[in-house]
Design an enzyme around this catalytic site. Structure first.
Site, short mmCIF file in Angstrom:
data_model
loop_
_atom_site.label_atom_id
_atom_site.label_comp_id
_atom_site.label_asym_id
_atom_site.label_seq_id
_atom_site.Cartn_x
_atom_site.Cartn_y
_atom_site.Cartn_z
N TYR A 187 -14.95 6.06 -4.70
CA TYR A 187 -15.39 7.13 -3.82
C TYR A 187 -16.33 8.12 -4.48
O TYR A 187 -17.26 8.60 -3.85
CB TYR A 187 -14.17 7.89 -3.27
CG TYR A 187 -13.35 7.08 -2.31
CD1 TYR A 187 -13.62 7.08 -0.95
CD2 TYR A 187 -12.30 6.28 -2.75
CE1 TYR A 187 -12.87 6.33 -0.05
CE2 TYR A 187 -11.56 5.51 -1.87
CZ TYR A 187 -11.85 5.54 -0.52
OH TYR A 187 -11.12 4.77 0.36
N HIS B 229 0.86 -1.18 0.00
CA HIS B 229 0.00 0.00 0.00
C HIS B 229 0.90 1.23 0.00
O HIS B 229 0.93 2.01 0.96
CB HIS B 229 -0.94 0.00 1.20
CG HIS B 229 -2.10 0.93 1.07
ND1 HIS B 229 -3.40 0.57 1.36
CD2 HIS B 229 -2.17 2.23 0.68
CE1 HIS B 229 -4.21 1.59 1.16
NE2 HIS B 229 -3.48 2.63 0.75
#
Length: 530
Positions: free
Chosen positions: A340, A151
């Protein structure tokens, strides 16, 4: 030159109708989440762990960025040095996961915490012990672990050797993956090789929004992606051959995408929206999930032709060999999707052939309608749940009804436990998810909320809060407190349905005159064609 679009704004009153697009995903129905539907919550190592140099951890590219390259990178001057201090509070984190009642906790492992220089000759036992302890805590609460190998926190030592533009990193990542499999395969059911590789390559190597801020768009972003996809495939095949027969887990990749809505119904705008999806999401998904493999054909054609026009001896987009195409194809047991918000898309007014960049190659402009609900601490995050539904349908249509796990979805505010906007956001987006499953027949198997707790949110630092749990960053123990959204999410999980009082036409939680743009405004675009 930035292509700007001027629109009028008004105070949003709670009505879902907007020019050109109704943001609601559909009326509330008596749909419920299936018994085997997986609910989860997500975090990232660099954003919550802290302990940046504790117990043998090496320097990451983000540590280097905020300590050396640009100490003022975050808006508030903060760093991830301590963050939520999950390195010392992992037991409380596991308790919070248990309190929500989720099936899955998706967290990432810090490569430099395991291998300080990124190489297998130096493995940090303290780092291995930390994640083993966390996994044991999750096991105590019957929570399934979904581990993200990468990540964004590359060991700085590897970056100094070229990072993701150095093809040797494929083997370095494979060595790292083997260390993780050897130590944790008995406790991890779901593996994610990379989270949001577009942010890694386009934003970190092509631009300056993410570490390592290489700013070599049109070149380094394509090399980064090329090596990253090969590294993903190699990690997949290692697990598939050596570990799956014993442990039976799954391996995939998590990819982020906004929904691309055509500005109008014109053929040109529809083409712009499709091109956006192919040049951003398809760039990574097509090689893995399509029947034919390789990069999207239109992406190859356009970049090859622009490279020729720019007098390069070969295309700036690297080429996979036929063997590599077959090796990468099919290396995803599910489709990890982060989503999102939504943008409008249109073709750029002009395209400058002489200036190489990913934006120029793409040749489009994205922007948002100021009438879409907002009130987020992240200025790009407008609330358009119908875009979520449409994106799920697009993925399903494009990739043969692939099994989808939503690995991130959430809303940012400034602080506080009474987070009505986040409660509303989750209601609307879960409603979109239910409509997608029942009406569009998409094969969505699970949903992970972002994020378990407030964290260090990259360039927003500690000012933008995505957490279901409020973190008091000033307290010695970084006290965690459940927000209203945590209680709402727990009730949804327990009941397998939306709250009784959810109204799909009500967006009033986002109505506030002091968070909308002025009466005449610039619509957001990040695609410069200069």
């Amino acid at each position: 030159m930035l292509f700007l679009f001027l629109l009028s704004s008004f105070v949003f009153k709670g009505n879902a109708d907007t020019i050109g697009l109704n943001v609601s995903a559909g009326p509330k129905q008596n749909y419920t989440f299936p018994k085997d539907f997986l609910f989860g919550v997500s975090t990232a190592a660099l954003q919550i762990e802290g302990a940046w140099d504790a117990d043998g951890k090496g320097e990451s590219i983000w540590d280097h960025l905020v300590h050396v390259q640009n100490p003022k990178f975050a808006k508030d001057g903060s760093t991830p040095d301590v963050a939520a201090d999950s390195y010392h509070n992992y037991k409380r984190d596991a308790e919070m996961v248990h309190e929500l009642g989720v099936n899955i906790y998706r967290f990432s492992i810090s490569w430099p915490r395991i291998m300080p220089k990124g190489l297998k000759n130096d493995i940090n036992q303290k780092g291995l012990e930390y994640y083993r302890n966390l996994l044991m805590e999750l096991e105590k609460y019957n929570v399934t672990a979904m581990v993200v190998m990468y990540h964004w926190d590359l060991p700085q030592a590897l970056q100094e050797m070229g990072g993701w533009t150095n093809e040797n990193i494929v083997d370095y990542f494979a060595d790292y993956a083997k260390v993780l499999y050897d130590n944790y395969a008995d406790k991890v059911k779901y593996w994610v090789t990379f989270n949001e590789p577009m942010q890694v390559c386009l934003e970190g190597y092509g631009n300056t929004y993410r570490a390592p801020k290489l700013n070599q768009t049109g070149f380094a972003d394509y090399l980064c992606t090329h090596n990253l996809l090969k590294a993903h495939a190699k990690a997949y095949h290692i697990y598939n051959t050596t570990y799956r027969p014993t442990y039976g887990g799954q391996v995939a990749i998590s990819l982020d995408s906004n929904w691309a809505e055509p500005k109008t119904e014109s053929a040109s705008d529809r083409e712009a929206a499709e091109r956006y999806l192919q040049f951003h999401l398809g760039w990574y998904t097509h090689p893995i999930y399509s029947a034919e493999g390789n990069y999207p054909a239109e992406m190859i054609r356009i970049i090859d032709e622009k490279s020729r026009q720019q007098n390069f001896s070969q295309s700036r987009l690297p080429k996979f060999t036929p063997e590599e195409i077959e090796y990468i194809k099919g290396t995803g047991d599910f489709f990890g999707l982060n989503h999102y918000t939504t943008y409008y898309l249109t073709m750029a007014d002009k395209q400058v052939g002489a200036v190489p960049s990913h934006a120029n190659d793409c040749g489009i402009v994205r922007f948002q309608n100021p009438k879409w609900p907002s009130k987020s601490s992240s200025n790009w995050l407008r609330v358009v749940p119908v875009g979520f539904r449409r994106l799920l349908k697009w993925v399903s249509n494009e990739y043969n009804n692939v099994s989808i796990l939503v690995t991130e979805n959430g809303f940012a505010d400034f602080s506080g436990v009474h987070d009505a906007e986040r409660v509303s956001y989750y209601g609307h987006y879960l409603n979109a998810l239910l409509h997608s499953m029942y009406e569009d027949k998409t094969n969505v198997k699970g949903y992970c909320a972002w994020s378990l707790m407030d964290n260090w949110e990259w360039d927003d630092g500690l000012t933008s809060r995505f957490g279901l749990f409020l973190v008091d960053f000033k307290s010695p123990n970084k006290t965690r407190t459940p927000k209203d959204s945590a209680k709402m999410y727990a009730k949804v999980i327990k009941s397998r349905s939306l709250p009784d009082n959810f109204d799909p036409t009500d967006f009033s939680a986002f109505s506030s005159s002091n968070v909308l743009l002025p009466s005449v405004l610039t619509v957001v675009t990040l695609l410069s064609l200069t």
